[in-house]
Design a protein around this motif. Structure first.
Motif, PDB file in Angstrom:
ATOM      1  N   ARG A 184      36.005  32.334  36.765  1.00 49.42           N
ATOM      2  CA  ARG A 184      37.406  32.029  36.422  1.00 49.42           C
ATOM      3  C   ARG A 184      37.747  30.586  36.791  1.00 49.42           C
ATOM      4  O   ARG A 184      38.424  29.876  36.033  1.00 49.42           O
ATOM      5  N   ARG A 185      37.262  30.147  37.948  1.00 47.74           N
ATOM      6  CA  ARG A 185      37.518  28.773  38.372  1.00 47.74           C
ATOM      7  C   ARG A 185      36.873  27.771  37.410  1.00 47.74           C
ATOM      8  O   ARG A 185      37.491  26.752  37.065  1.00 47.74           O
ATOM      9  N   GLU A 186      35.661  28.071  36.952  1.00 46.31           N
ATOM     10  CA  GLU A 186      34.985  27.175  36.007  1.00 46.31           C
ATOM     11  C   GLU A 186      35.727  27.129  34.672  1.00 46.31           C
ATOM     12  O   GLU A 186      35.818  26.071  34.037  1.00 46.31           O
ATOM     13  N   THR A 195      26.672  30.584  37.016  1.00 44.11           N
ATOM     14  CA  THR A 195      27.743  31.123  37.860  1.00 44.11           C
ATOM     15  C   THR A 195      27.527  32.599  38.165  1.00 44.11           C
ATOM     16  O   THR A 195      27.738  33.049  39.299  1.00 44.11           O
ATOM     17  N   LEU A 196      27.093  33.352  37.161  1.00 44.62           N
ATOM     18  CA  LEU A 196      26.859  34.785  37.349  1.00 44.62           C
ATOM     19  C   LEU A 196      25.468  35.082  37.894  1.00 44.62           C
ATOM     20  O   LEU A 196      25.093  36.245  38.019  1.00 44.62           O
ATOM     21  N   ASN A 197      24.716  34.017  38.186  1.00 44.49           N
ATOM     22  CA  ASN A 197      23.376  34.179  38.758  1.00 44.49           C
ATOM     23  C   ASN A 197      22.474  34.987  37.831  1.00 44.49           C
ATOM     24  O   ASN A 197      21.767  35.909  38.252  1.00 44.49           O
ATOM     25  N   TYR A 223      30.881  41.544  45.661  1.00 48.46           N
ATOM     26  CA  TYR A 223      29.959  40.545  45.109  1.00 48.46           C
ATOM     27  C   TYR A 223      30.319  40.216  43.660  1.00 48.46           C
ATOM     28  O   TYR A 223      30.374  39.043  43.268  1.00 48.46           O
ATOM     29  N   LYS A 224      30.575  41.241  42.861  1.00 53.26           N
ATOM     30  CA  LYS A 224      30.926  41.009  41.460  1.00 53.26           C
ATOM     31  C   LYS A 224      32.226  40.223  41.346  1.00 53.26           C
ATOM     32  O   LYS A 224      32.352  39.322  40.509  1.00 53.26           O
ATOM     33  N   ARG A 225      33.192  40.557  42.174  1.00 48.60           N
ATOM     34  CA  ARG A 225      34.466  39.838  42.138  1.00 48.60           C
ATOM     35  C   ARG A 225      34.280  38.369  42.518  1.00 48.60           C
ATOM     36  O   ARG A 225      34.894  37.483  41.917  1.00 48.60           O
ATOM     37  N   SER A 226      33.432  38.112  43.517  1.00 52.62           N
ATOM     38  CA  SER A 226      33.225  36.722  43.925  1.00 52.62           C
ATOM     39  C   SER A 226      32.621  35.904  42.788  1.00 52.62           C
ATOM     40  O   SER A 226      33.000  34.743  42.575  1.00 52.62           O
ATOM     41  N   LYS A 227      31.705  36.504  42.029  1.00 45.80           N
ATOM     42  CA  LYS A 227      31.098  35.795  40.904  1.00 45.80           C
ATOM     43  C   LYS A 227      32.085  35.627  39.747  1.00 45.80           C
ATOM     44  O   LYS A 227      32.144  34.567  39.112  1.00 45.80           O
TER      45      LYS A 227
END
Length: 316
Positions: A219-221, A279-281, A210-214
């Motif tokens: 990173r994409r942003e 992004t990080l919710n 989950y942390k990696r997905s966020k």
């Protein structure tokens, strides 16, 4: 004639005065004394009644005053209350320290559990976007490694199976390799997967996944704003231009060392603070200038449309 005039102008005969010793006088005197005695008795009763009422009123006021004085705190009472409050403050302080220690211990236990899980899954890989076929997952992985990655060596798998909902067309495959060297060999050839829609990831624990997905979404942003920056995600840490950013998910903080890393990340990337929080919710309370983490949905599995790149290597 003189005799007649004398008789016509004669004085009236005076009334007879009663003697004090007469029966009528004695009776009248007796009645008078009785009346005076009765009046004196009534006056005495009235005075006695008034005196009694006044005394009762004074006694009542005295009792009320004593009760109020008893309720007033003395110096000793105040000192006792102060001592009690001091003890309570010390006890609350000790409990806070115990809570902090328990939280620290709990976090250490969680980290140890994650490390144990990582050690068990160190040779596991997740394959997303592998075309569905009638072949079993082990055969599909071997064909992928041979035909697309160009690896002639046969992969040694203890087991491989599809995960996720059975209704999905292309479910990800979880492959457990016997040798860690073969997983390294796969990651050294992942560039060949570009354009195929196939994604390979390590089998991280759900919390790390989950942390990696966020962080990968962040990173994409960042690259959208400035694609010349050097940005990577290693395990569950974000690296930007050599700076190490750690996301404390439970506390809803992004730190660089022991300092707040939010402002530093904005300074390095020109990314808006609101974009980072979204992004990080992370929910930020503008009234109190505090932030808090939202509860993640760890059951959500990464899909083919979610990854940033076609290949998720350990260094990205």
């Amino acid at each position: 004639i003189e005799q007649e005039n004398t008789e016509s102008f004669s004085l009236p005969t005076p009334k007879r005065i009663r003697s004090n010793s007469s029966p009528e006088a004695l009776k009248e005197s007796t009645e008078k004394r009785k009346r005076e005695k009765s009046e004196n008795m009534k006056s005495g009763v009235t005075k006695a009644t008034d005196s009694t009422c006044n005394q009762q009123l004074l006694d009542s006021i005295k009792q009320m005053f004593q009760a109020e004085m008893a309720n007033l705190s003395t110096k000793q009472d105040i000192e006792k209350v102060s001592i009690t409050i001091s003890k309570l403050v010390d006890e609350v302080g000790n409990q806070k320290q115990e809570i902090v220690a328990l939280r620290k211990e709990n976090n250490e236990l969680k980290n140890n559990m994650v490390k144990l899980e990582m050690n068990q899954k160190k040779n596991n890989l997740l394959f997303f976007g592998v075309p569905s076929s009638d072949a079993d997952p082990i055969t599909a992985i071997n064909e992928l490694c041979k035909n697309i990655l160009g690896i002639e060596e046969r992969m040694l798998l203890s087991r491989a199976y599809k995960i996720g909902k059975s209704s999905s067309v292309d479910r990800p495959i979880l492959a457990e390799f016997v040798q860690g060297t073969q997983t390294d060999m796969i990651f050294s050839n992942v560039k060949k997967l570009k354009g195929t829609g196939i994604v390979i990831q390590k089998d991280y624990p759900l919390t790390i996944r989950y942390k990696r997905s966020k962080l990968l979404a962040l990173r994409r942003e960042i690259l959208k704003v400035n694609n010349t920056l050097k940005v990577s995600v290693v395990y569950d840490v974000l690296y930007v231009q050599g700076y190490k950013f750690v996301w404390l998910q439970e506390e809803g903080k992004l730190q660089i060392g022991y300092e707040d890393g939010m402002n530093k990340l904005v300074q390095l990337t020109d990314l808006k603070r609101e974009t980072i929080l979204e992004t990080l919710n992370i929910k930020e309370d503008v009234t109190t200038n505090t932030i808090s983490a939202q509860r993640p949905n760890l059951a959500q599995q990464p899909s083919q449309s979610q990854p940033v790149q076609h290949i998720q290597s350990p260094q990205q």
